[in-house]
Design a protein around this motif. Structure first.
Motif, PDB file in Angstrom:
ATOM      1  N   GLU A  98       0.396  -0.855  -0.070  1.00 49.13           N
ATOM      2  CA  GLU A  98      -0.579  -0.009   0.196  1.00 49.13           C
ATOM      3  C   GLU A  98       1.041   1.551  -0.260  1.00 49.13           C
ATOM      4  OE1 GLU A  98      -4.377  -1.198   2.573  1.00 49.13           O
ATOM      5  OE2 GLU A  98      -2.403  -1.138   3.572  1.00 49.13           O
ATOM      6  N   ASP A 102       0.308   3.420  -3.347  1.00 52.29           N
ATOM      7  CA  ASP A 102      -0.202   4.413  -2.294  1.00 52.29           C
ATOM      8  C   ASP A 102      -0.516   5.507  -3.987  1.00 52.29           C
ATOM      9  OD1 ASP A 102      -1.442   6.277  -0.633  1.00 52.29           O
ATOM     10  OD2 ASP A 102      -0.117   7.573  -0.925  1.00 52.29           O
ATOM     11  N   PRO A 103       0.306   6.405  -4.866  1.00 53.59           N
ATOM     12  CA  PRO A 103      -0.058   7.144  -5.947  1.00 53.59           C
ATOM     13  C   PRO A 103      -1.022   6.518  -7.030  1.00 53.59           C
ATOM     14  CG  PRO A 103       1.867   7.274  -4.924  1.00 53.59           C
ATOM     15  CD  PRO A 103       1.506   6.108  -4.586  1.00 53.59           C
ATOM     16  N   GLN A 106      -4.846   5.540  -4.898  1.00 58.41           N
ATOM     17  CA  GLN A 106      -5.695   6.817  -4.622  1.00 58.41           C
ATOM     18  C   GLN A 106      -6.506   7.208  -6.382  1.00 58.41           C
ATOM     19  OE1 GLN A 106      -3.241  10.194  -3.642  1.00 58.41           O
ATOM     20  NE2 GLN A 106      -2.407   9.456  -1.781  1.00 58.41           N
ATOM     21  N   THR A 109      -8.924   4.673  -6.559  1.00 57.82           N
ATOM     22  CA  THR A 109     -10.410   5.185  -5.023  1.00 57.82           C
ATOM     23  C   THR A 109     -11.046   6.437  -5.826  1.00 57.82           C
ATOM     24  OG1 THR A 109      -8.212   6.743  -3.497  1.00 57.82           O
ATOM     25  CG2 THR A 109      -9.263   4.172  -4.077  1.00 57.82           C
ATOM     26  N   THR A 111      -9.442   9.471  -4.778  1.00 52.05           N
ATOM     27  CA  THR A 111      -9.030  10.972  -4.458  1.00 52.05           C
ATOM     28  C   THR A 111      -7.751  11.482  -4.671  1.00 52.05           C
ATOM     29  OG1 THR A 111      -7.769   9.223  -2.396  1.00 52.05           O
ATOM     30  CG2 THR A 111     -10.133   9.246  -2.516  1.00 52.05           C
ATOM     31  N   ALA A 112      -7.007  11.478  -6.280  1.00 52.01           N
ATOM     32  CA  ALA A 112      -5.689  11.676  -6.722  1.00 52.01           C
ATOM     33  C   ALA A 112      -6.676  12.861  -6.437  1.00 52.01           C
ATOM     34  CB  ALA A 112      -5.303  11.119  -7.718  1.00 52.01           C
ATOM     35  N   LYS A 113      -5.243  13.920  -6.435  1.00 45.23           N
ATOM     36  CA  LYS A 113      -5.532  15.355  -6.463  1.00 45.23           C
ATOM     37  C   LYS A 113      -4.439  15.879  -7.966  1.00 45.23           C
ATOM     38  CE  LYS A 113      -4.998  16.243  -1.138  1.00 45.23           C
ATOM     39  NZ  LYS A 113      -4.828  16.903  -0.391  1.00 45.23           N
TER      40      LYS A 113
END
Length: 438
Positions: A98, A102-103, A106, A109, A111-113
């Motif tokens: 994880e 993680d990127p 994201q 899910t 949630t990536a910015k």
């Protein structure tokens, strides 16, 4: 099967795989041989991942992240039944995975910015070896080490631009100080490529390694035993379910590539291409079919190349005929399978999962593929003794053809054989060989 049917099936799969099932994004590859493959394999042996399709590598970081999420979901559901040993080990592996992906998690899910980023330092490595004579390791991307002292150091970096373009670079510095005083300094690009993605189809151009088949110690058709290829590759990185009756095939992936081999060989700069199709009709069964073709080249010894082939030539070529003359090629083709069974401990409380795999591939000079076969057979007892610590692998490979010595990986026209810069592109054991790994 008739040649035109083979071609139509391949084209149909490629077309249907273009159908978007979700918002796909570009993702760079997890290099062949990188630690996440073993980590995912460990979670699979604990019964936590079922949708993996890792007989064709590399896979993308996004696909790896999807498997990590699946493993985490199944871990949460089984946390009370795994037992303390497997529980702690799975938790540790999932935590590391994880963090690594993680990127990409994201992105999955939502949630990536940002859709654009650069990771300037992804991995670093270095190693030192000293030997009284030159040597090499199997499945080491073609590296060779001299006598005396050898040192290598490298790093990798990747970036994504606006969701649909990505790149990866892995420069490596190598130094050798031979016993008789010769020194060699070398900075090279071990792997590096760019990717363009659209509707779950990726076009990759650059230098990369590949591994086709379930073999663990080696695969007959394609491994990272040789140097990474300078190639063009097209694939659907995320497995898809095809429409209509084809949905019964289950998950489907395809790969196709074209590369040009080195100049310093008997037939200089021949073209090398391959096609692979993976299907997973059931969670416990994965099937694969592959073909590689060596053709063309320069000089009066070369046969026709890709640009010289007519449509009828392609039909003959994909039909696996022993063409001869101006259409002579060096081909390997065949099939492989993996059977994965879980919860064995309920009947035999010694291990958790059972994996059986096999490869059956034939050389083109036998005229009708696959015949004069080589094979790989393997078995894994997952989570032996139910402690979460031990897996037992046994694998045997054989390409000895009685009455036809040195048949595999050799060819009467392409006399440099099935090699790239002197290294076998398939199983590292070479021709007329048997190999057993435990």
């Amino acid at each position: 099967m008739k040649p035109h049917k083979v071609l139509l099936i391949f084209l149909s799969v490629a077309l249907f795989s273009c159908i978007p099932t979700s918002n796909a994004e570009v993702s760079v590859n997890v290099p062949v041989g990188h630690w996440p493959y073993n980590a995912i394999d460990k979670l699979t042996s604990l019964g936590l991942i079922k949708s993996h399709m890792l007989t064709t590598r590399p896979v993308t970081r996004l696909e790896m992240a999807r498997l990590v999420r699946e493993g985490k979901s199944n871990f949460d559901a089984k946390i009370d039944t795994l037992g303390p040993g497997p529980n702690n080990i799975a938790k540790s592996i999932l935590s590391r995975l994880e963090s690594e992906f993680d990127p990409e998690i994201q992105v999955l899910t939502g949630t990536a910015k940002t859709s654009t980023y650069l990771k300037p330092l992804e991995d670093t490595y270095l190693s030192y070896h000293h030997s009284k004579e030159g040597f090499s390791f199997e499945n080491d991307r073609g590296r060779e080490y001299s006598d005396g002292s050898s040192f290598k150091a490298g790093l990798s970096s990747h970036g994504i631009l606006f969701k649909h373009f990505g790149f990866y670079i892995n420069p490596e510095f190598r130094y050798s100080n031979e016993q008789f005083g010769d020194r060699d300094y070398r900075l090279s690009l071990m792997e590096g490529y760019g990717k363009l993605e659209w509707y779950n189809i990726e076009l990759e151009m650059g230098r990369d390694s590949m591994w086709w088949g379930p073999g663990r110690h080696g695969s007959l058709i394609l491994t990272d035993n040789a140097k990474p290829f300078d190639l063009i590759k097209i694939s659907n990185p995320k497995p898809v379910v095809l429409p209509w009756l084809l949905r019964h095939l289950g998950l489907v992936r395809f790969n196709a590539f074209w590369a040009k081999l080195e100049r310093s060989r008997y037939v200089p700069e021949p073209e090398f291409m391959g096609f692979r199709l993976d299907v997973k009709p059931f969670p416990f069964l994965e099937l694969g079919a592959s073909r590689t073709i060596l053709l063309g080249g320069k000089g009066d010894k070369a046969a026709k190349g890709v640009a010289d082939l007519s449509f009828s030539d392609w039909l003959k070529l994909l039909g696996g005929q022993n063409l001869g003359g101006s259409l002579d090629t060096d081909q390997i083709a065949g099939m492989d399978a993996v059977l994965h069974l879980e919860d064995i401990y309920r009947f035999l409380p010694i291990f958790n999962t059972l994996d059986l795999w096999g490869e059956l591939y034939g050389e083109d000079e036998a005229a009708h593929l696959p015949s004069r076969n080589g094979f790989v057979l393997g078995i894994r007892l997952g989570d032996l003794f139910l402690t979460g610590r031990t897996n037992l692998f046994i694998e045997h490979a054989d390409n000895v053809i009685h009455g036809h010595p040195n048949f595999w990986y050799n060819h009467h026209v392409y006399k440099s054989g099935y090699t790239y810069y002197g290294r076998i592109m398939g199983h590292e054991m070479g021709s007329e060989a048997r190999d057993t790994m435990v």
